[in-house]
Design an enzyme around this catalytic site. Structure first.
Site, PDB file in Angstrom:
ATOM      1  N   GLY A 114      -5.689  -2.773   5.159  1.00 34.07           N
ATOM      2  CA  GLY A 114      -6.098  -3.777   4.178  1.00 34.07           C
ATOM      3  C   GLY A 114      -7.607  -3.946   4.111  1.00 34.07           C
TER       4      GLY A 114
ATOM      5  N   GLY B  58      -3.155   2.369   5.285  1.00 38.02           N
ATOM      6  CA  GLY B  58      -2.048   2.536   6.223  1.00 38.02           C
ATOM      7  C   GLY B  58      -1.188   3.760   6.076  1.00 38.02           C
TER       8      GLY B  58
ATOM      9  N   ARG C 149      -5.371   2.638  18.079  1.00 37.14           N
ATOM     10  CA  ARG C 149      -6.333   1.544  17.917  1.00 37.14           C
ATOM     11  C   ARG C 149      -7.074   1.251  19.219  1.00 37.14           C
ATOM     12  NH1 ARG C 149      -2.398  -2.048  14.169  1.00 37.14           N
ATOM     13  NH2 ARG C 149      -3.207  -1.295  12.179  1.00 37.14           N
TER      14      ARG C 149
ATOM     15  N   LYS D  91       3.347   0.286  -5.250  1.00 38.85           N
ATOM     16  CA  LYS D  91       3.135  -0.561  -6.425  1.00 38.85           C
ATOM     17  C   LYS D  91       1.748  -0.472  -7.036  1.00 38.85           C
ATOM     18  CE  LYS D  91       6.280  -4.227  -5.033  1.00 38.85           C
ATOM     19  NZ  LYS D  91       6.265  -5.589  -4.503  1.00 38.85           N
TER      20      LYS D  91
HETATM   21  P1  AMP Z   1       1.710   1.428  -0.101  1.00 31.81           P
HETATM   22  O1  AMP Z   1       1.852   0.577   1.136  1.00 31.81           O
HETATM   23  O2  AMP Z   1       1.557   0.681  -1.356  1.00 31.81           O
HETATM   24  O3  AMP Z   1       0.703   2.526   0.072  1.00 31.81           O
HETATM   25  O4  AMP Z   1       3.136   2.114  -0.265  1.00 31.81           O
HETATM   26  C1  AMP Z   1       3.685   2.967   0.666  1.00 31.81           C
HETATM   27  C2  AMP Z   1       5.154   3.042   0.447  1.00 31.81           C
HETATM   28  O5  AMP Z   1       5.417   3.495  -0.859  1.00 31.81           O
HETATM   29  C3  AMP Z   1       5.834   4.024   1.372  1.00 31.81           C
HETATM   30  O6  AMP Z   1       6.689   3.329   2.226  1.00 31.81           O
HETATM   31  C4  AMP Z   1       6.606   4.935   0.432  1.00 31.81           C
HETATM   32  O7  AMP Z   1       7.906   5.197   0.876  1.00 31.81           O
HETATM   33  C5  AMP Z   1       6.644   4.153  -0.841  1.00 31.81           C
HETATM   34  N1  AMP Z   1       6.797   5.019  -2.009  1.00 31.81           N
HETATM   35  C6  AMP Z   1       6.061   6.091  -2.332  1.00 31.81           C
HETATM   36  N2  AMP Z   1       6.526   6.687  -3.432  1.00 31.81           N
HETATM   37  C7  AMP Z   1       7.595   5.977  -3.837  1.00 31.81           C
HETATM   38  C8  AMP Z   1       8.517   6.116  -4.909  1.00 31.81           C
HETATM   39  N3  AMP Z   1       8.389   7.092  -5.787  1.00 31.81           N
HETATM   40  N4  AMP Z   1       9.494   5.187  -5.016  1.00 31.81           N
HETATM   41  C9  AMP Z   1       9.611   4.192  -4.128  1.00 31.81           C
HETATM   42  N5  AMP Z   1       8.776   4.022  -3.086  1.00 31.81           N
HETATM   43  C10 AMP Z   1       7.776   4.897  -2.936  1.00 31.81           C
END
Ligand code: AMP
Length: 401
Positions: A381, A358, A31, A202
């Site tokens: 974000g 991220g 950054r 999610k």
């Molecule tokens: P996000 O910040 O929503 O992009 O989510 C990223 C996080 O999702 C990372 O820390 C991953 O470890 C987690 N992640 C990715 N695939 C899975 C999965 N199949 N089950 C649980 N966590 C996951």
């Protein structure tokens, strides 16, 4: 950034929110380096730079004890490295606004750099407080916002401050210009086929983005934890994979709208499943709709990797947000790695690729392929909200006045 900086003091909002180790050494200076073109430009054009940034979250909202751990969150930790990066001995002001800041800003010579203390030491920062913003503005002649990572926050130093400068005395920095230019390239008449690769934990975090993509993309590739809510919605058996039961209807309506809009949605045919959320767990590859009880999908399987890569390779515009699995664990990182290679290869074949958000950014950095894609965004974000089509306050403050 076409302001005349000669003999002017420029107040520059940067994002120096860098990770620090236990001894307060900077563990990743990406950054800081990203802001250097703007800082160097102002100095080269004969101006002086007054930098302001936040570092961490010193004011926890729900914290009863509002005292601040100044030792942990002081921007003093970045001064020496900033001096190295700029080649200028950076002066550090122990307050953000106040008599010392005013004195140090007044005494600043052209060609010099002054770094103000963490803007978030003031609770007025997050509140977008006018009085605080006015005090910041009084330190300089010009305002430059180069902190894309906080452009989605209507804070004093990112947004309110702009109104205390004549409109013509405000500008984006080079980083901010680049982020906007690259994200706009994806949003406005992108070259087809357009493929979005969406992953991460999610569905709920990505609903707005998915909704926007249904009007934009030809293909949406869905991996990561969020895929299992879609698979469940279609009647799949997903064991104890991460699912959001309350988002099943939402997933169905996304699938329905995709059909209506002629958007292809690709879910992983197979998954690498594990009997525990751990790199040491037992794991195997199965059909994603037949995950046994007690097992969870932690990565896309080999068939899915091949399919997703094939879709990526025939694309002309690619947006990637979110990992395909729990890439932090070696055994479940292959899906994310293969997407990284696929995006890099598609880019070498002439596609435009934007890595926004991220965790996909850390994933592309981990594979060492960051310079093989078209653009890696610095704003998690903020990039997500920009792509969702939202108007970011930090951008509006400068474009609208
Ligand atoms: P996000 O910040 O929503 O992009 O989510 C990223 C996080 O999702 C990372 O820390 C991953 O470890 C987690 N992640 C990715 N695939 C899975 C999965 N199949 N089950 C649980 N966590 C996951």
């Amino acid at each position: 950034m076409d302001l005349d900086f000669k003999n002017k003091k420029a107040l520059v909002r940067v994002d120096f929110n860098v990770p620090l180790d236990a001894d307060y050494n900077i563990s990743d200076d990406t950054r800081m380096r990203a802001a250097m073109p703007t800082v160097q430009h102002i100095l080269k054009k004969g101006g002086a730079v007054i930098l302001m940034s936040h570092l961490g979250r010193p004011q926890k909202k729900k914290n009863e004890d509002r005292s601040i751990n100044t030792e942990k969150f002081t921007l003093k930790h970045v001064v020496d490295h900033l001096s190295e990066l700029t080649g200028v001995t950076v002066k550090f002001c122990p307050e953000t606004v106040g008599p010392i800041a005013t004195k140090m800003a007044n005494e600043l010579h052209m060609g010099e750099i002054l770094l103000l203390e963490n803007t978030r030491f003031q609770k007025e920062e997050s509140a977008g407080d006018e009085k605080f913003a006015k005090s910041l503005a009084s330190l300089a002649d010009l305002y430059v916002n180069d902190a894309f990572g906080t452009a989605h926050r209507a804070h004093a130093s990112t947004t309110t401050v702009a109104k205390f400068f004549p409109f013509t005395n405000t500008s984006f920095g080079f980083l901010m210009e680049n982020e906007i230019k690259n994200a706009t390239r994806v949003l406005n008449s992108p070259e087809k086929p357009v493929t979005a690769i969406i992953g991460g934990a999610k569905v709920s975090d990505k609903i707005m983005l998915l909704d926007k993509l249904l009007d934009l993309a030809d293909n949406i590739v869905i991996g990561g934890g969020m895929a299992y809510t879609f698979l469940l919605a279609q009647g799949g058996k997903v064991g104890k994979s991460l699912v959001e039961k309350d988002k099943v209807d939402m997933a169905l309506s996304i699938l329905k709208k995709a059909k209506e809009n002629d958007v292809n949605i690709y879910l992983p045919e197979d998954s690498v499943i594990a009997d525990d959320f751990s790199n040491d767990a037992n794991f195997k590859t199965v059909n994603s709709n037949e995950i046994p009880d007690g097992w969870m999908g932690l990565d896309i399987g080999e068939q899915a990797r091949r399919k997703f890569e094939a879709v990526v390779l025939m694309s002309k515009t690619i947006l990637w947000n979110g990992p395909m699995g729990v890439f932090e664990m070696e055994n479940f990182s292959n899906g994310t790695k293969s997407i990284a290679y696929g995006v890099a290869q598609a880019t070498s074949l002439g596609a435009f690729s934007l890595i926004g958000g991220g965790d996909s950014v850390s994933a592309i950095n981990q594979t060492g392929l960051a310079d093989k894609v078209s653009y890696v965004s610095t704003g998690g974000g903020a990039m997500l909200e920009f792509l969702e089509g939202k108007e970011l306050p930090g951008i509006k403050a400068i474009t609208v006045g």
